[in-house]
Design an enzyme around this catalytic site. Structure first.
Site, PDB file in Angstrom:
ATOM      1  N   HIS A  44       0.834  -1.168   0.166  1.00  0.00           N
ATOM      2  CA  HIS A  44       0.072  -0.013  -0.108  1.00  0.00           C
ATOM      3  C   HIS A  44       1.005   1.441   0.081  1.00  0.00           C
ATOM      4  O   HIS A  44       1.248   1.952   1.101  1.00  0.00           O
ATOM      5  CB  HIS A  44      -0.949   0.194   1.127  1.00  0.00           C
ATOM      6  CG  HIS A  44      -2.024   0.997   1.326  1.00  0.00           C
ATOM      7  ND1 HIS A  44      -3.066   0.811   1.797  1.00  0.00           N
ATOM      8  CD2 HIS A  44      -1.828   2.385   0.800  1.00  0.00           C
ATOM      9  CE1 HIS A  44      -4.016   1.856   1.695  1.00  0.00           C
ATOM     10  NE2 HIS A  44      -3.291   2.990   1.015  1.00  0.00           N
ATOM     11  N   GLU A  75      -2.588  -1.676  -3.499  1.00  0.00           N
ATOM     12  CA  GLU A  75      -3.720  -1.130  -2.841  1.00  0.00           C
ATOM     13  C   GLU A  75      -3.449   0.521  -2.510  1.00  0.00           C
ATOM     14  O   GLU A  75      -2.182   0.664  -2.345  1.00  0.00           O
ATOM     15  CB  GLU A  75      -4.295  -1.853  -1.676  1.00  0.00           C
ATOM     16  CG  GLU A  75      -3.375  -2.019  -0.574  1.00  0.00           C
ATOM     17  CD  GLU A  75      -3.985  -2.473   0.615  1.00  0.00           C
ATOM     18  OE1 GLU A  75      -4.842  -3.666   0.595  1.00  0.00           O
ATOM     19  OE2 GLU A  75      -3.564  -2.464   1.859  1.00  0.00           O
ATOM     20  N   HIS A 203      -7.915  -6.371   7.343  1.00  0.00           N
ATOM     21  CA  HIS A 203      -7.365  -5.408   8.417  1.00  0.00           C
ATOM     22  C   HIS A 203      -7.569  -6.021   9.758  1.00  0.00           C
ATOM     23  O   HIS A 203      -8.851  -6.266  10.310  1.00  0.00           O
ATOM     24  CB  HIS A 203      -8.485  -4.189   8.025  1.00  0.00           C
ATOM     25  CG  HIS A 203      -7.793  -3.143   8.807  1.00  0.00           C
ATOM     26  ND1 HIS A 203      -7.724  -2.757   9.891  1.00  0.00           N
ATOM     27  CD2 HIS A 203      -7.072  -1.980   8.013  1.00  0.00           C
ATOM     28  CE1 HIS A 203      -7.095  -1.407  10.166  1.00  0.00           C
ATOM     29  NE2 HIS A 203      -6.580  -1.104   8.981  1.00  0.00           N
TER      30      HIS A 203
END
Length: 249
Positions: A44, A75, A203
């Protein structure tokens, strides 16, 4: 039912960035994770480059692309443009052509991702971005809360998959209401599957709560980084990866 384990390397890059040099080496760590059974590598890259940097994406793409059974997932926020040496998320994706792009509605000042898209507000803007990525043969996943209406909109704007935001489930796990939150996720996943969307999740998933979340219907992939890194401090990387791979099978 088995599903893929994609290892997020952000925390490894964060540790590296706390000193000069390249230690720990993000690419070498990715190699170890793959050797121990990872099905994918996730990064990310944020504009402040506090962990993964654009150059890491290039090197990891070179590592993963020749591997037929491992996917590369980039991402981030598709609306983050160029800032300094950060070229913008979409340019990073277009330069490296990952197997999957997971679009996330986080802002630069957020500590971490903490909510899914509100597609009533951003769907029309996202739609051409999703089409462009799919034209590049990149699978597109949208980071979403377990909201049936929003999941319908994810299908309408052209997403291939959703990634369910599992933070509230993880925070509640072990308390009285975790089962009701999981049921909400299960209903959302079932609906997504029925309308033709693949289901990813991520997450704050860890070795403890994955014993239950692994039961999510239609689950195709989990992305785990923070917990996996922390658990490796106690168990070692090989043992931690072995346990996650077993849970995914």
């Amino acid at each position: 039912m088995s599903f893929a384990l994609s290892v997020n390397l952000n925390k490894i890059a964060l540790l590296r960035n706390s000193r000069e040099g390249n230690y720990p080496n993000v690419v070498e760590h990715a190699k170890s994770c793959i050797a121990f059974g990872a099905n994918g590598i996730t990064v990310h890259p944020r504009p402040d480059q506090r962990h993964i940097r654009p150059g890491d994406c290039t090197e990891l793409s070179k590592l993963v692309k020749p591997l037929a059974d491992v996917e590369f997932n980039i991402e981030g926020n598709p609306f983050e443009g160029a800032i300094g040496s950060y070229p913008g998320l979409l340019q990073i994706i277009e330069q490296n052509l990952p197997d999957q792009a997971t679009l996330v509605p986080d802002q630069s000042d957020q500590l971490t991702s903490d909510h899914g898209f509100d597609l009533e507000k951003t769907g029309k803007t996202l739609e051409p971005i999703i089409k462009k990525l799919k034209d590049l043969n990149i699978r597109v996943s949208l980071f979403m809360d377990p909201d049936i209406k929003q999941i319908d909109l994810a299908k309408a704007v052209g997403a291939d998959r959703i990634e369910l935001y599992t933070g509230p489930f993880a925070a509640a796990f072990g308390q009285n209401n975790w089962q009701s939150i999981f049921e909400q996720h299960a209903n959302a996943a079932q609906h997504a599957t029925e309308i033709g969307l693949g289901v990813n999740a991520g997450h704050d998933l860890n070795l403890s709560n994955m014993t239950e979340y692994r039961k999510l219907p239609g689950l195709l992939e989990v992305s785990i980084g923070h917990a996996l890194t922390v658990e490796s401090l106690e168990l070692g990387l090989k043992e931690t990866m072995t346990r996650y791979v077993a849970l995914c099978k």
